[in-house]
Design a protein around this motif. Structure first.
Motif, mmCIF file in Angstrom:
data_model
loop_
_atom_site.group_PDB
_atom_site.id
_atom_site.type_symbol
_atom_site.label_atom_id
_atom_site.label_comp_id
_atom_site.label_asym_id
_atom_site.label_seq_id
_atom_site.Cartn_x
_atom_site.Cartn_y
_atom_site.Cartn_z
ATOM 1 N N ASN A 165 0.798 -1.223 0.000
ATOM 2 C CA ASN A 165 0.000 0.000 0.000
ATOM 3 C C ASN A 165 0.832 1.274 0.000
ATOM 4 O OD1 ASN A 165 -2.638 0.668 -0.478
ATOM 5 N ND2 ASN A 165 -3.062 1.214 1.649
ATOM 6 N N ILE A 166 2.096 1.164 0.303
ATOM 7 C CA ILE A 166 2.965 2.321 0.065
ATOM 8 C C ILE A 166 2.995 2.617 -1.428
ATOM 9 C CG2 ILE A 166 5.365 3.122 0.090
ATOM 10 C CD1 ILE A 166 5.680 1.657 2.779
ATOM 11 N N PHE A 167 3.116 1.568 -2.241
ATOM 12 C CA PHE A 167 3.129 1.743 -3.692
ATOM 13 C C PHE A 167 1.760 2.192 -4.222
ATOM 14 C CE2 PHE A 167 7.000 -1.053 -3.999
ATOM 15 C CZ PHE A 167 7.782 -0.147 -4.698
ATOM 16 N N VAL A 168 0.684 1.531 -3.745
ATOM 17 C CA VAL A 168 -0.657 1.856 -4.245
ATOM 18 C C VAL A 168 -1.018 3.299 -3.926
ATOM 19 C CG1 VAL A 168 -3.121 1.343 -4.042
ATOM 20 C CG2 VAL A 168 -1.478 -0.528 -4.162
ATOM 21 N N ILE A 192 1.991 0.917 -9.353
ATOM 22 C CA ILE A 192 1.185 -0.312 -9.309
ATOM 23 C C ILE A 192 1.945 -1.466 -9.958
ATOM 24 C CG2 ILE A 192 -0.961 -1.401 -10.057
ATOM 25 C CD1 ILE A 192 -1.313 0.720 -7.895
ATOM 26 N N MET A 193 2.567 -1.211 -11.082
ATOM 27 C CA MET A 193 3.355 -2.233 -11.759
ATOM 28 C C MET A 193 4.459 -2.762 -10.836
ATOM 29 S SD MET A 193 5.415 -1.931 -15.374
ATOM 30 C CE MET A 193 6.702 -0.890 -14.692
ATOM 31 N N LEU A 194 5.094 -1.861 -10.091
ATOM 32 C CA LEU A 194 6.191 -2.256 -9.220
ATOM 33 C C LEU A 194 5.714 -3.099 -8.044
ATOM 34 C CD1 LEU A 194 8.342 1.002 -9.182
ATOM 35 C CD2 LEU A 194 8.871 -1.163 -10.303
ATOM 36 N N ALA A 237 -3.569 -1.012 5.651
ATOM 37 C CA ALA A 237 -3.960 0.177 6.410
ATOM 38 C C ALA A 237 -2.741 0.876 7.003
ATOM 39 C CB ALA A 237 -4.948 -0.209 7.515
ATOM 40 N N LEU A 238 -1.821 0.091 7.541
ATOM 41 C CA LEU A 238 -0.597 0.674 8.098
ATOM 42 C C LEU A 238 0.240 1.328 6.999
ATOM 43 C CD1 LEU A 238 0.468 -2.156 10.591
ATOM 44 C CD2 LEU A 238 -0.415 0.118 11.179
ATOM 45 N N GLY A 239 0.346 0.669 5.852
ATOM 46 C CA GLY A 239 1.134 1.214 4.762
ATOM 47 C C GLY A 239 0.584 2.528 4.245
ATOM 48 N N GLY A 240 -0.738 2.584 4.045
ATOM 49 C CA GLY A 240 -1.341 3.789 3.493
ATOM 50 C C GLY A 240 -1.472 4.925 4.483
ATOM 51 N N ALA A 241 -1.904 4.612 5.708
ATOM 52 C CA ALA A 241 -2.191 5.654 6.691
ATOM 53 C C ALA A 241 -0.973 6.060 7.510
ATOM 54 C CB ALA A 241 -3.306 5.187 7.634
ATOM 55 N N VAL A 242 -0.205 5.070 7.985
ATOM 56 C CA VAL A 242 0.896 5.349 8.917
ATOM 57 C C VAL A 242 2.220 5.586 8.193
ATOM 58 C CG1 VAL A 242 2.230 4.456 10.867
ATOM 59 C CG2 VAL A 242 -0.243 4.030 10.738
ATOM 60 N N PHE A 243 2.518 4.760 7.192
ATOM 61 C CA PHE A 243 3.824 4.844 6.539
ATOM 62 C C PHE A 243 3.864 5.825 5.368
ATOM 63 C CE2 PHE A 243 4.235 1.001 8.967
ATOM 64 C CZ PHE A 243 5.586 0.939 9.290
ATOM 65 N N LEU A 244 2.692 6.293 4.895
ATOM 66 C CA LEU A 244 2.711 7.262 3.806
ATOM 67 C C LEU A 244 1.971 8.544 4.178
ATOM 68 C CD1 LEU A 244 3.945 7.445 0.973
ATOM 69 C CD2 LEU A 244 1.699 6.902 0.058
ATOM 70 N N ALA A 245 0.684 8.439 4.523
ATOM 71 C CA ALA A 245 -0.099 9.648 4.811
ATOM 72 C C ALA A 245 0.481 10.441 5.975
ATOM 73 C CB ALA A 245 -1.550 9.268 5.102
ATOM 74 N N LEU A 246 0.800 9.772 7.068
ATOM 75 C CA LEU A 246 1.284 10.470 8.261
ATOM 76 C C LEU A 246 2.582 11.240 8.027
ATOM 77 C CD1 LEU A 246 0.902 11.140 11.249
ATOM 78 C CD2 LEU A 246 2.059 8.982 11.804
ATOM 79 N N PRO A 247 3.638 10.600 7.483
ATOM 80 C CA PRO A 247 4.873 11.367 7.258
ATOM 81 C C PRO A 247 4.708 12.483 6.233
ATOM 82 C CG PRO A 247 5.077 9.146 6.362
ATOM 83 C CD PRO A 247 3.847 9.164 7.197
#
Length: 268
Positions: A165-168, A192-194, A237-247
């Motif tokens: 989800n970091i990639f998505v 997405i390809m990656l 959820a962690l990837g999208g919200a915590v590891f990308l959105a938050l920083p």
């Protein structure tokens, strides 16, 4: 300038989160079904391309399939739909910027996930099973991919979900930065390809490929399907919200009032 700045995109996505909060339950689920079906069709194209390539091709067959998989997110972006993995970042921006409540974030994620699952299941049964597009000569690939997903430990599922989800969400963010079709298409396509090439786990994609493998005769239990969906959902959820959105939000922070000024000047 033919694109928005990172700061502007955060403000725009925060506003979009508020719009998502206003959707009725029925509309959220219907849009979720649509998005789940789009993602499943992208995965179906992956299976059809990578499913019968020679073994000697190795990971190149995965690359070929990965080149087609992004059509799912492109369809959602240009035709409409609610995708839970993208919403994990968008709704998080809204909560951080005080445009939506935390209860609305959780409600949106769960309802959209339900719709996404139904959409993936629909494609798996009607196109994959009844039409036979994931069976016959393609059954071995379908089952092998699904078996590799459920074989992971819960910890691996969570970590893989984070990477996915970091990639998505990167794709969703880059797509939102551009103001024209081609810019959005390029922004969406490559992340997405990656993630597909890397083999990360995507909860909505899994809602298609695992049932498709079960319909094809794979010895995968409902318990294994449920376990994968739950832990990959947590990882996504962690990837999208915590590891990308938050920083991103903390780095390019703007008060809610300033974000509103941006929204008044710009149109998504």
């Amino acid at each position: 300038m033919n694109s928005y700045s990172t700061k502007e995109v955060i403000g725009l996505l925060s506003k979009k989160a508020h719009a998502k909060e206003q959707l009725s339950i029925i509309r959220v689920i219907l849009l979720g079904i649509l998005a789940g079906a789009f993602i499943a069709l992208g995965y179906l194209s992956f299976v059809r391309v990578a499913g019968t390539t020679p073994k000697a091709w190795g990971s190149f067959s995965t690359f070929l399939g990965a080149c087609l998989f992004p059509i799912g997110l492109m369809a959602i972006t240009f035709l409409g739909g609610e995708l839970v993995t993208g919403n994990m970042m968008v709704m998080a921006f809204g909560w951080l910027n005080h445009t939506v409540k935390l209860t609305s974030v959780i409600k949106n994620w769960l309802l959209v996930m339900l719709g996404n699952f139904l959409g993936g299941l629909f494609v798996a049964y009607f196109f994959g099973h009844l039409t036979g597009l994931t069976e016959g000569d393609f059954a071995a690939k379908t089952i092998a991919v699904a078996a590799s997903k459920v074989a992971d430990t819960p910890l691996k599922m969570v970590v893989s979900g984070i990477g996915c989800n970091i990639f998505v969400c990167m794709a969703v963010f880059l797509g939102a930065m551009s103001k024209d079709f081609m810019g959005k298409a390029f922004g969406l396509w490559f992340p997405i390809m990656l993630f597909v090439v890397c083999g990360f786990q995507h909860v909505v994609a899994n809602a298609f490929i695992i049932p498709a493998a079960m319909f094809a005769g794979a010895p995968i239990s409902l318990g294994a399907l449920f376990t994968d969906i739950v832990f990959v959902f947590i990882g996504n959820a962690l990837g999208g919200a915590v590891f990308l959105a938050l920083p991103l939000y903390k780095t390019y922070f703007k008060p809610a009032e300033e974000a509103e000024k941006i929204i008044e000047r710009q149109v998504i």
